[in-house]
Design an enzyme around this catalytic site. Structure first.
Site, PDB file in Angstrom:
ATOM      1  N   CYS A  31       3.231  -3.011   4.020  1.00 17.09           N
ATOM      2  CA  CYS A  31       2.469  -1.803   4.343  1.00 17.09           C
ATOM      3  C   CYS A  31       3.292  -1.017   5.359  1.00 17.09           C
ATOM      4  O   CYS A  31       4.474  -1.320   5.535  1.00 17.09           O
ATOM      5  CB  CYS A  31       1.060  -2.133   4.829  1.00 17.09           C
ATOM      6  SG  CYS A  31       0.976  -3.091   6.351  1.00 17.09           S
ATOM      7  N   HIS A  52       9.749 -23.715   9.458  1.00 18.73           N
ATOM      8  CA  HIS A  52       8.781 -24.303  10.391  1.00 18.73           C
ATOM      9  C   HIS A  52       7.325 -24.054   9.979  1.00 18.73           C
ATOM     10  O   HIS A  52       6.468 -24.899  10.207  1.00 18.73           O
ATOM     11  CB  HIS A  52       8.982 -23.736  11.802  1.00 18.73           C
ATOM     12  CG  HIS A  52      10.202 -24.278  12.479  1.00 18.73           C
ATOM     13  ND1 HIS A  52      10.429 -24.157  13.824  1.00 18.73           N
ATOM     14  CD2 HIS A  52      11.286 -24.952  11.977  1.00 18.73           C
ATOM     15  CE1 HIS A  52      11.591 -24.731  14.141  1.00 18.73           C
ATOM     16  NE2 HIS A  52      12.129 -25.206  13.029  1.00 18.73           N
ATOM     17  N   ASP A 101       0.865  -1.186   0.000  1.00 16.11           N
ATOM     18  CA  ASP A 101       0.000   0.000   0.000  1.00 16.11           C
ATOM     19  C   ASP A 101       0.903   1.238   0.000  1.00 16.11           C
ATOM     20  O   ASP A 101       2.130   1.116  -0.180  1.00 16.11           O
ATOM     21  CB  ASP A 101      -0.986  -0.039   1.187  1.00 16.11           C
ATOM     22  CG  ASP A 101      -0.309   0.257   2.518  1.00 16.11           C
ATOM     23  OD1 ASP A 101       0.942   0.345   2.563  1.00 16.11           O
ATOM     24  OD2 ASP A 101      -1.027   0.391   3.531  1.00 16.11           O
ATOM     25  N   THR A 135       3.365  -0.898   8.659  1.00 25.51           N
ATOM     26  CA  THR A 135       3.887  -1.746   9.735  1.00 25.51           C
ATOM     27  C   THR A 135       3.983  -3.209   9.329  1.00 25.51           C
ATOM     28  O   THR A 135       4.612  -4.002  10.034  1.00 25.51           O
ATOM     29  CB  THR A 135       2.934  -1.698  10.941  1.00 25.51           C
ATOM     30  OG1 THR A 135       1.628  -2.130  10.477  1.00 25.51           O
ATOM     31  CG2 THR A 135       2.834  -0.305  11.528  1.00 25.51           C
ATOM     32  N   HIS A 176       6.440 -30.276  11.748  1.00 22.45           N
ATOM     33  CA  HIS A 176       5.924 -28.959  11.345  1.00 22.45           C
ATOM     34  C   HIS A 176       4.753 -29.108  10.368  1.00 22.45           C
ATOM     35  O   HIS A 176       3.826 -28.307  10.369  1.00 22.45           O
ATOM     36  CB  HIS A 176       7.043 -28.121  10.719  1.00 22.45           C
ATOM     37  CG  HIS A 176       8.246 -28.015  11.612  1.00 22.45           C
ATOM     38  ND1 HIS A 176       8.206 -27.370  12.828  1.00 22.45           N
ATOM     39  CD2 HIS A 176       9.491 -28.525  11.487  1.00 22.45           C
ATOM     40  CE1 HIS A 176       9.393 -27.471  13.418  1.00 22.45           C
ATOM     41  NE2 HIS A 176      10.176 -28.168  12.627  1.00 22.45           N
ATOM     42  N   ARG A 194       7.555   1.238   7.087  1.00 24.53           N
ATOM     43  CA  ARG A 194       7.924   2.380   7.937  1.00 24.53           C
ATOM     44  C   ARG A 194       8.671   1.927   9.192  1.00 24.53           C
ATOM     45  O   ARG A 194       8.978   2.738  10.056  1.00 24.53           O
ATOM     46  CB  ARG A 194       6.652   3.130   8.357  1.00 24.53           C
ATOM     47  CG  ARG A 194       5.958   3.821   7.187  1.00 24.53           C
ATOM     48  CD  ARG A 194       4.644   4.433   7.621  1.00 24.53           C
ATOM     49  NE  ARG A 194       3.954   5.036   6.493  1.00 24.53           N
ATOM     50  CZ  ARG A 194       2.646   5.227   6.444  1.00 24.53           C
ATOM     51  NH1 ARG A 194       1.871   4.852   7.458  1.00 24.53           N
ATOM     52  NH2 ARG A 194       2.094   5.794   5.387  1.00 24.53           N
TER      53      ARG A 194
HETATM   54  C1  RB5 Z   1      -1.387   3.193   6.433  1.00 22.82           C
HETATM   55  O1  RB5 Z   1      -1.282   4.455   7.016  1.00 22.82           O
HETATM   56  C2  RB5 Z   1      -1.040   2.106   7.435  1.00 22.82           C
HETATM   57  O2  RB5 Z   1      -2.071   1.969   8.342  1.00 22.82           O
HETATM   58  C3  RB5 Z   1      -0.810   0.797   6.687  1.00 22.82           C
HETATM   59  O3  RB5 Z   1       0.225   0.980   5.778  1.00 22.82           O
HETATM   60  C4  RB5 Z   1      -0.370  -0.371   7.532  1.00 22.82           C
HETATM   61  O4  RB5 Z   1       0.641  -0.032   8.400  1.00 22.82           O
HETATM   62  C5  RB5 Z   1      -1.439  -1.086   8.215  1.00 22.82           C
HETATM   63  O5  RB5 Z   1      -1.231  -1.983   9.023  1.00 22.82           O
END
Ligand code: RB5
Length: 310
Positions: free
Chosen positions: A231, A264, A174, A233, A299, A275
């Site tokens: 994404c 596993h 994303d 996180t 496993h 990020r």
């Molecule tokens: C987008 O701002 C953020 O929420 C998305 O990239 C992700 O981290 C969601 O888990």
């Protein structure tokens, strides 16, 4: 897929030994079947690998204590599908010994580059295809030779050893992973993987489930071997991906977990935080994930139990 690879150096105690054991090790990790041998153009029969070669391999968890050197002979050459040497002089000598095998004699780095480029490369000194002899030098020199050999060997495997079957990877992100995705796609392509970018195609805000879903469906349909979702996180992508039966998405922030996710958990999707992670660590995590291979056994039983939870 080449079935039998023969590595050649001078004494069969340093470079060709490292190449033999590294290819066998990496092939096992990748679930690829290949027969690997090594020999030397001026080898004495029965020598073990040098102490530093053994150490450099042991640092990667590879035990080459059983290795014994051997001189190259016509039978070894004839039985190999691919004969990979370390220097131009080795290659020349091999071509002199077996001119009828010219179509399967290459320098290791030359052949790896040839596969990466998808075409024959002209040999020239500037191309620097040689792997220098670390014999008699420091452990550091051996590590450098090991690094060069390992890189070439992994490239051979990623490109199906010239047999055409490359690992196919679906990548999606994303806006939170958009920037990292560009670098990841470029990196994977440079290593010889077949990569398809599922978007997003701009840094504008979008919804991660809209990217996670097509990537996961394509992996489940067998169009891709593995998926990578990024994404901000990695959390949203992993939650969305794991809603799809058959997907085992692993959110990883370290290389150990990434390797275990394959060994596993047989994770078919890797999730990353664009990020959260610096690019260097992210690429190391991806390498660890792609190089791992499922260990099966207990496993497998556990994964079958997860599948029954749906
Ligand atoms: C987008 O701002 C953020 O929420 C998305 O990239 C992700 O981290 C969601 O888990």
């Amino acid at each position: 897929m080449a079935k039998s690879v023969l590595f050649i150096c001078t004494g069969n105690t340093c470079r060709s030994v490292m190449a033999e054991y590294l290819l066998r090790h990496r092939a096992r990790q990748a679930g690829v079947e290949v027969e690997v041998r090594s020999a030397g153009l001026q080898a004495f029969p029965g020598d073990s690998a040098t102490e530093h070669a053994l150490k450099a391999l042991a640092e990667l968890g590879i035990d080459a204590a059983g290795h014994r050197s051997r001189p190259v002979n016509p039978q070894l050459l004839a039985e190999a599908d691919l004969i990979l040497a370390m220097t131009a002089r080795h290659k020349e000598e091999l071509l002199r010994l077996a001119p009828e095998l010219a179509d399967r004699i290459f320098l290791l780095k030359e052949y790896a580059e040839m596969l990466a480029a998808g075409q024959e490369q002209e040999y020239s000194l500037e191309n620097n295809y040689e792997i220098r002899d670390p014999f008699g030098q420091s452990l550091e020199a051996y590590r450098e030779a090991r690094r060069e050999i390992d890189e070439a060997v992994q490239l051979l495997l990623a490109r199906g050893m010239g047999g055409g079957s490359r690992m196919r990877i679906a990548v999606g992100a994303d806006h939170g992973g958009f920037q990292a995705k560009g670098a990841v796609v470029e990196y994977l392509r440079s290593k010889g993987y077949e990569v398809v970018d599922f978007g997003t195609a701009s840094p504008d805000s979008c919804d991660y489930p809209d990217i996670a879903q097509p990537v996961c469906r394509a992996v489940l349909a067998g169009e891709y071997d593995l998926g990578i979702l990024i994404c901000g996180t990695g959390i949203g992508m992993s939650i969305a991906a794991n809603r799809i039966p058959g997907i085992r998405a692993a959110l990883c922030g370290d290389t150990f977990s990434a390797r275990m996710a394959r060994e596993h958990n047989d994770a078919n999707v890797l999730c990353l935080g664009g990020r959260v992670l610096g690019l260097g660590l992210m690429l190391d995590i991806i390498d660890a994930y792609l190089q791992g291979s499922f260990l099966g056994g207990r496993h497998k039983t556990r994964i079958e139990k997860i599948e029954q939870m749906n």
